[in-house]
Design an enzyme around this catalytic site. Sequence first.
Site, mmCIF file in Angstrom:
data_model
loop_
_atom_site.group_PDB
_atom_site.id
_atom_site.type_symbol
_atom_site.label_atom_id
_atom_site.label_comp_id
_atom_site.label_asym_id
_atom_site.label_seq_id
_atom_site.Cartn_x
_atom_site.Cartn_y
_atom_site.Cartn_z
ATOM 1 N N HIS A 59 2.937 -1.669 -4.668
ATOM 2 C CA HIS A 59 2.928 -1.361 -3.242
ATOM 3 C C HIS A 59 3.176 -2.660 -2.481
ATOM 4 O O HIS A 59 2.911 -3.752 -2.983
ATOM 5 C CB HIS A 59 1.591 -0.772 -2.819
ATOM 6 C CG HIS A 59 1.368 0.622 -3.307
ATOM 7 N ND1 HIS A 59 0.383 1.441 -2.786
ATOM 8 C CD2 HIS A 59 1.983 1.356 -4.262
ATOM 9 C CE1 HIS A 59 0.410 2.610 -3.397
ATOM 10 N NE2 HIS A 59 1.372 2.579 -4.303
ATOM 11 N N GLU A 61 1.615 -4.220 -0.149
ATOM 12 C CA GLU A 61 0.462 -5.104 -0.010
ATOM 13 C C GLU A 61 0.204 -5.886 -1.287
ATOM 14 O O GLU A 61 -0.040 -7.094 -1.255
ATOM 15 C CB GLU A 61 -0.806 -4.301 0.341
ATOM 16 C CG GLU A 61 -0.727 -3.521 1.627
ATOM 17 C CD GLU A 61 -0.295 -2.072 1.420
ATOM 18 O OE1 GLU A 61 0.701 -1.818 0.727
ATOM 19 O OE2 GLU A 61 -0.947 -1.171 1.975
ATOM 20 N N CYS A 89 -3.656 2.064 1.253
ATOM 21 C CA CYS A 89 -4.283 3.092 0.424
ATOM 22 C C CYS A 89 -5.530 2.493 -0.242
ATOM 23 O O CYS A 89 -5.826 1.300 -0.099
ATOM 24 C CB CYS A 89 -3.296 3.594 -0.633
ATOM 25 S SG CYS A 89 -2.930 2.395 -1.940
ATOM 26 N N CYS A 92 -4.729 -0.504 -2.582
ATOM 27 C CA CYS A 92 -4.401 -1.718 -1.844
ATOM 28 C C CYS A 92 -5.626 -2.270 -1.128
ATOM 29 O O CYS A 92 -5.818 -3.491 -1.072
ATOM 30 C CB CYS A 92 -3.258 -1.451 -0.881
ATOM 31 S SG CYS A 92 -1.708 -1.120 -1.757
#
Length: 163
Positions: A59, A61, A89, A92
Amino acid sequence: MTRDTPLSDDEAWMRIALDLARAARDAGEVPVGAIVVAGGEIVGRGYNQPIGSHDPTAHAEVVALRDAAGRLANYRLPGATLYVTIEPCVMCAGAILHARVARVVYGAKEYKTGAHGSIVDVFAEPRLNHHCEIVGGVLADACAAMVSEFFATRRQQKKEALP
């Protein structure tokens, strides 16, 4: 919530994260971009790339945190701010907390997986040993529009591909 950084600075950094979200979109990934800023400089950059990298943890991040940690030679990022176009999320949020990021600034809410109150609020869990300042809604319309347009285009492409 305190605000030590003027909104205009947050908007300027978020525009850079939006540029990275465009890179994700252009690569066929969900358009989310992130940067890590420390000492007034970008020390980490990332955009969504789980599909292309065959990595469910890739992801924006996490990619930005890995980049920053590598550049700073430290898995902890105290004093850093992470800018991300979409609400983090749970995965993350956990990585952000483990990295000891001081501040998270995000654009649009993520009503299906968001971990800052949209689904759960990991950042507010009092039993965790680290907490960070959270600012949401910075350039929210632009951030949300990019994701909405991405999925609208995908739906249209699927529709056109039907016999």
